[in-house]
Design an enzyme around this catalytic site. Structure first.
Site, short mmCIF file in Angstrom:
data_model
loop_
_atom_site.label_atom_id
_atom_site.label_comp_id
_atom_site.label_asym_id
_atom_site.label_seq_id
_atom_site.Cartn_x
_atom_site.Cartn_y
_atom_site.Cartn_z
N PHE A 93 0.84 -1.19 0.00
CA PHE A 93 0.00 0.00 0.00
C PHE A 93 0.87 1.24 0.00
CE2 PHE A 93 -2.51 3.33 2.18
CZ PHE A 93 -3.54 3.43 1.25
N TYR A 138 0.90 5.51 0.03
CA TYR A 138 0.12 6.71 0.35
C TYR A 138 0.93 8.00 0.17
CZ TYR A 138 2.76 6.01 4.64
OH TYR A 138 3.78 5.81 5.54
N GLY A 139 2.26 7.86 0.03
CA GLY A 139 3.14 9.02 -0.13
C GLY A 139 4.03 8.82 -1.34
N SER A 140 5.36 8.93 -1.14
CA SER A 140 6.28 8.88 -2.28
C SER A 140 6.32 7.53 -2.97
CB SER A 140 7.69 9.27 -1.84
OG SER A 140 8.17 8.40 -0.83
N GLU A 171 12.04 1.99 3.38
CA GLU A 171 11.01 2.37 4.34
C GLU A 171 11.42 2.17 5.80
OE1 GLU A 171 7.62 3.74 3.28
OE2 GLU A 171 9.33 4.17 1.98
#
Length: 243
Positions: free
Chosen positions: A73, A75-77, A151
């Site tokens: 998933f 949601y940002g970069s 991450e």
């Protein structure tokens, strides 16, 4: 699900808007490569997770998921520069979480100690719409190692398997959720601080303003109305840096 021949079959509007993983900076990124830079900045030696700690996190999270295709998933970069190879991408929504601008960057990515930057993390909330990328089972081990280096470099997230709703049904995704024990997760930031950090933060990956501009562009392409993103972007563009 679609065949593996066209990753953008569901979302042709994203063609050309996602960095080719083969040329992504994150494909070869190693946290240890920045040790000297961090030392020069006066950052403590334990600024990052060790390789063993990061690998233990990956193995624990993916226990039982290494023999099947895996969804990630974004949601940002990750939405525009995942760094890992994928064969399918879908618009996806997760409940119980929201996109929150609470990740303060002072380590040189998109900010510094003198001019901190700000990025999004996935935190508690009513829901978040982003993208889900599918990695084939034969590549999960290799590609998630790349994903974890990016991450989980500093431990600001808690990797978690969660459900995401897509037009093709519910998929299980690995998602990187804000670690409330991490010092860089700042849920107490004022609106003024958020805007200033976005407007002025800059580092080796670019500026915090470019980060939110990229995010807004991809949300617009997908028809995702995240008013927090668009209002912060407008405020940051209007920020008076001379004040």
């Amino acid at each position: 699900m679609t065949s593996d021949t066209d990753p953008f079959a569901h979302h042709p509007e994203l063609q050309g808007k996602i960095v080719d993983p083969e040329v992504s900076f994150f494909r070869t990124f190693k946290p240890s490569d920045f040790d000297e830079r961090m030392q020069a900045m006066g950052v403590p030696a334990h600024w990052r997770m060790t390789d063993d700690e990061r690998e233990a996190s990956r193995r624990k999270t993916l226990d039982g998921h290494l023999n099947d295709d895996l969804w990630v998933f974004a949601y940002g970069s990750l939405m525009w520069d995942p760094g890992f190879r994928f064969v399918e991408v879908l618009k996806a929504e997760v409940s119980g979480y929201s996109r929150s601008f609470c990740l303060k960057d002072e380590l040189g990515g998109r900010g510094s100690r003198e001019a901190p930057g700000l990025m999004a993390a996935l935190d508690d909330g009513p829901g978040c719409t982003g993208l889900a990328f599918r990695i084939t089972k034969d590549q999960v081990d290799e590609e998630t190692e790349i994903l974890w280096r990016r991450e989980m470099a500093t431990g600001v997230y808690v990797p978690t398997i969660i459900g995401a709703e897509t037009a093709e049904g519910t998929v299980k995704c690995v998602a990187f959720i804000a670690n409330h024990q991490a010092k860089r997760i700042r849920r107490d930031l004022t609106r003024e601080e958020q805007v200033r950090y976005i407007a002025t933060g800059t580092g080796v990956l670019g500026t915090s303003l470019e980060y939110i501009e990229n995010l807004a562009e991809h949300l617009t392409a997908l028809g995702i109305d995240d008013q927090e993103v668009f209002s912060l972007l407008a405020a940051a563009k209007g920020f008076d840096k001379s004040a």
